[in-house]
Design an enzyme around this catalytic site. Structure first.
Site, PDB file in Angstrom:
ATOM      1  N   ALA A  86       0.802  -1.232   0.000  1.00 17.25           N
ATOM      2  CA  ALA A  86       0.000   0.000   0.000  1.00 17.25           C
ATOM      3  C   ALA A  86       0.832   1.278   0.000  1.00 17.25           C
ATOM      4  O   ALA A  86       0.299   2.356   0.241  1.00 17.25           O
ATOM      5  CB  ALA A  86      -0.937   0.006   1.214  1.00 17.25           C
ATOM      6  N   ILE A 141      -2.079   1.147  -6.854  1.00 14.42           N
ATOM      7  CA  ILE A 141      -3.463   0.764  -6.576  1.00 14.42           C
ATOM      8  C   ILE A 141      -3.683   0.562  -5.081  1.00 14.42           C
ATOM      9  O   ILE A 141      -4.715   0.966  -4.540  1.00 14.42           O
ATOM     10  CB  ILE A 141      -3.820  -0.509  -7.367  1.00 14.42           C
ATOM     11  N   ASP A 201       7.784  -7.673   4.443  1.00 14.89           N
ATOM     12  CA  ASP A 201       8.037  -8.471   3.247  1.00 14.89           C
ATOM     13  C   ASP A 201       7.129  -9.690   3.379  1.00 14.89           C
ATOM     14  O   ASP A 201       7.346 -10.542   4.235  1.00 14.89           O
ATOM     15  CB  ASP A 201       9.513  -8.888   3.200  1.00 14.89           C
ATOM     16  N   TYR A 207       4.371 -15.978 -14.762  1.00 13.33           N
ATOM     17  CA  TYR A 207       3.544 -14.889 -14.223  1.00 13.33           C
ATOM     18  C   TYR A 207       2.076 -15.294 -14.165  1.00 13.33           C
ATOM     19  O   TYR A 207       1.399 -15.071 -13.162  1.00 13.33           O
ATOM     20  CB  TYR A 207       3.708 -13.627 -15.077  1.00 13.33           C
TER      21      TYR A 207
END
Length: 273
Positions: free
Chosen positions: A14, A18, A70, A164
């Site tokens: 954050a 977004i 993390d 991905y």
């Protein structure tokens, strides 16, 4: 639910993009935001830190708790959850926003990159959700929102970037499975994905200013997330939402307001036909 006032949101990644936009939208209601992200010192290529994000959130009217996390390290997640509960009394909403991307083919994806994407996207989402769940199970109207795409087995979404796609679909599979697992407990699990590219640091890295100019702003994702998170958790779970569809359902008709460059046709994102 029509407001997030007094609610506590635990948002990964954050400090920018977004995730920060979702945090600021919730902050306008007077929400508490736990900023669980890695960037504690200014990054040479990426904007924002957990502390600059906290300042922006508090300017919008929310309360912020910046924590260096993390999400590949489960002890850091559990410590952050503990601090969140000590500060705000619980957790109402978990937003799995943090993600790693490498749009590379099989021969061009070193295992270090593979491990990063699976460590952040799949394992990080699973671990963060797992750590937040004991608090969510006690909350009124608990939600888990994961920024991941609708599941599709069409080969075109795999070719060119198998690693991905598997990593992002791993996040979506968490939504699919946990929605059913916790349905009777009233915890909502939903996914949200953009129709078009969104002007973030990741998009800038992939396509530069040209792609940024042909994108929508993170505000469209923030407004869509808000519309989901203020719904009744028992009546809204197991969905793979697309940002503009959510907003149309909420009565939004002006999507030009979200364009980075007025008058442009935004580029379609991956994973949506």
């Amino acid at each position: 639910m029509s407001t997030l006032k007094g609610k506590t949101l635990f948002i990964t990644g954050a400090s920018r993009g977004i995730g920060l936009a979702i945090a600021k939208r919730a902050a306008r209601d007077g929400a508490n935001i736990v900023i669980a992200a890695k960037t504690s010192a200014p990054h040479p290529k990426l904007p924002g830190t957990i502390y600059s994000a906290a300042e922006e959130i508090e300017k919008e009217g929310g309360k912020a708790l910046p924590l260096m996390v993390d999400i590949r390290q489960e002890e850091q997640i559990h410590d952050a959850v503990k601090q969140a509960v000590e500060r705000f009394g619980g957790i109402d909403i978990c937003v799995n926003n943090a993600s790693a991307i490498s749009l590379t083919g099989t021969l061009q994806t070193p295992m270090k990159k593979f491990d990063l994407m699976f460590g952040v996207n799949v394992r990080g989402t699973y671990a963060t959700t797992q750590a937040c769940l004991p608090e969510l199970l006690k909350a009124k109207n608990p939600h888990v929102l994961t920024l991941s795409p609708p599941l599709s087995m069409k080969t075109k979404w795999f070719q060119g970037h198998v690693a991905y796609t598997m990593a992002k679909y791993g996040m979506s599979m968490c939504v699919l499975g946990m929605a059913e697992e916790f349905r009777e407990n009233g915890v909502a699990f939903n996914a949200l994905w953009p129709r078009t590219t969104i002007a973030t640091a990741a998009v800038n890295m992939l396509g530069g200013q040209e792609m940024m100019d042909a994108s929508r702003t993170p505000d469209i994702m923030a407004d869509a997330a808000y519309a989901i998170l203020t719904r009744d958790s028992r009546a809204c779970t197991g969905n793979f939402f697309i940002d503009d569809e959510v907003l149309r359902e909420a009565g939004v008709t002006d999507f030009d307001q979200y364009l980075v460059k007025p008058g442009t046709q935004p580029l379609p994102d991956f994973f949506i036909d």
